[in-house]
Write an enzyme that holds these catalytic residues in place. Structure first.
Site, short mmCIF file in Angstrom:
data_model
loop_
_atom_site.label_atom_id
_atom_site.label_comp_id
_atom_site.label_asym_id
_atom_site.label_seq_id
_atom_site.Cartn_x
_atom_site.Cartn_y
_atom_site.Cartn_z
N ASP A 16 0.79 -1.19 -0.06
CA ASP A 16 0.00 -0.08 0.05
C ASP A 16 0.98 1.14 -0.04
OD1 ASP A 16 -2.52 1.43 -0.15
OD2 ASP A 16 -2.51 1.12 2.13
N ASN A 18 1.36 3.33 -2.74
CA ASN A 18 1.78 3.80 -4.22
C ASN A 18 1.30 5.15 -4.59
OD1 ASN A 18 3.16 1.18 -4.44
ND2 ASN A 18 1.41 0.40 -5.91
N ARG A 20 -0.21 7.72 -2.66
CA ARG A 20 0.54 8.77 -2.19
C ARG A 20 1.60 9.09 -2.46
NH1 ARG A 20 -1.05 6.31 3.57
NH2 ARG A 20 -1.51 4.40 2.08
N HIS A 33 2.28 3.42 -8.96
CA HIS A 33 2.36 2.10 -9.02
C HIS A 33 3.54 1.34 -9.85
CE1 HIS A 33 -1.38 1.89 -7.53
NE2 HIS A 33 -2.21 2.59 -8.44
N SER A 61 -7.02 -5.72 -6.17
CA SER A 61 -8.23 -6.43 -5.26
C SER A 61 -9.23 -6.31 -5.99
CB SER A 61 -8.43 -5.64 -4.17
OG SER A 61 -9.27 -4.41 -4.19
N LEU A 127 12.22 -19.64 -5.29
CA LEU A 127 11.04 -18.73 -4.51
C LEU A 127 9.62 -19.04 -5.21
CD1 LEU A 127 10.51 -16.37 -2.43
CD2 LEU A 127 10.54 -14.94 -4.36
N ARG A 177 1.98 -5.34 5.92
CA ARG A 177 1.42 -4.07 5.42
C ARG A 177 2.17 -2.63 5.32
NH1 ARG A 177 -4.86 -2.74 4.18
NH2 ARG A 177 -4.90 -0.90 3.16
N ARG A 183 -5.23 -2.49 8.56
CA ARG A 183 -6.19 -3.59 8.39
C ARG A 183 -5.71 -4.24 7.25
NH1 ARG A 183 -8.40 2.05 6.62
NH2 ARG A 183 -7.69 2.28 4.49
#
Ligand code: FPP
Length: 244
Positions: A16, A18, A20, A33, A61, A127, A177, A183
């Protein structure tokens, strides 16, 4: 010699901040982004270097369709571009790609790119990189339940776990996050039952190796009890406490 910190086997990240990051620089949100893709590339290599086995990231999402049309199309283009540009490097680095989410609403180009990237990297073992794209935790649970019902199988914990899009990997040990919000935003609702949560104020484009190390060091200080008491788990090394 300093003791080696336990490294989480599986790290999940809500990338989260990007928007701002871009807005503060008077840039369009999509520029944030794009920078986010660079941060993700850095993070993948840092995870490999640290011996993390699975990295799962939230790239788009189910709710992100509600964003302005130019941002949604920018994210779709970015995915198509990233697939074209990054897969060869990921392949060289031994990364196996999986995309988790509803694909029917994606363009043929993006859908084809996802399938191609998955098959091109299918034999890699260094990975596992799960990219959640058009994904929601509630969607994943409902989808798994519907699949079990359609097959006439019992809808219980074992069945649901096996029917999830994330069934090929163990549950995340650590959920990070970035961006300052505390959240979950409909990410991996089923799988994070016992994950350790780590919230960072750093915006995702600025998340670097030092930030990853800070999260891992914080994780190493946690006592994972999985519902047991502190006395019960105290003698068990953290590596053996991971969920199977
Ligand atoms: C949340 O930041 C981030 C996203 C919705 C997209 C995350 C995508 C990437 C990091 C790039 C990798 C993805 C692709 C498509 C290859 P935000 O926009 O909500 O930021 P804000 O909270 O500052 O507005």
């Amino acid at each position: 010699m300093a003791a080696k910190l336990p490294v989480p086997c599986h790290i999940a990240i809500v990338m989260d901040g990007n928007g701002r990051w871009a807005t503060r620089r008077l840039l369009p949100r999509v520029a944030g982004h794009k920078q986010g893709v660079d941060a993700l590339r850095r993070c993948v290599h840092a995870c490999i270097e640290r011996g993390v086995g699975v990295l799962t990231v939230f790239a788009f999402s189910s709710e992100n369709w509600q964003r302005p049309a130019d941002e949604v199309s920018g994210l779709m283009e970015l995915m198509a571009m990233a697939l074209g540009r990054e897969v060869a490097q990921l392949q060289k680095a031994g990364v196996r790609l999986h995309f988790i989410g509803e694909r029917t609403r994606l363009s043929d180009k993006v859908r084809g790119g996802l399938a191609q990237a998955e098959s091109a990297t299918a034999h890699n073992t260094r990975l596992v990189l799960n990219v959640c794209f058009n994904y929601g935790g509630r969607w994943e649970i409902a989808h798994a339940a519907a699949a079990l019902a359609a097959r006439g199988e019992p809808i219980d914990e074992v069945g649901l776990s096996r029917a999830m899009g994330m069934a090929h990997v163990p549950d995340p040990d650590l959920l990070i996050r970035t961006g300052g919000e505390k959240r979950i935003s409909n990410f991996l609702l089923w799988q994070i039952a016992y994950s350790e949560l780590y919230f960072s104020d750093v915006l995702w484009p600025e998340f670097d190796e030092a930030e990853l190390d800070a999260a891992i060091a914080d994780y190493a200080r946690r006592e994972r009890r999985f519902g047991q008491t502190s006395q019960q788990v105290v003698a068990i090394p953290i590596a053996e406490k991971r969920t199977a």
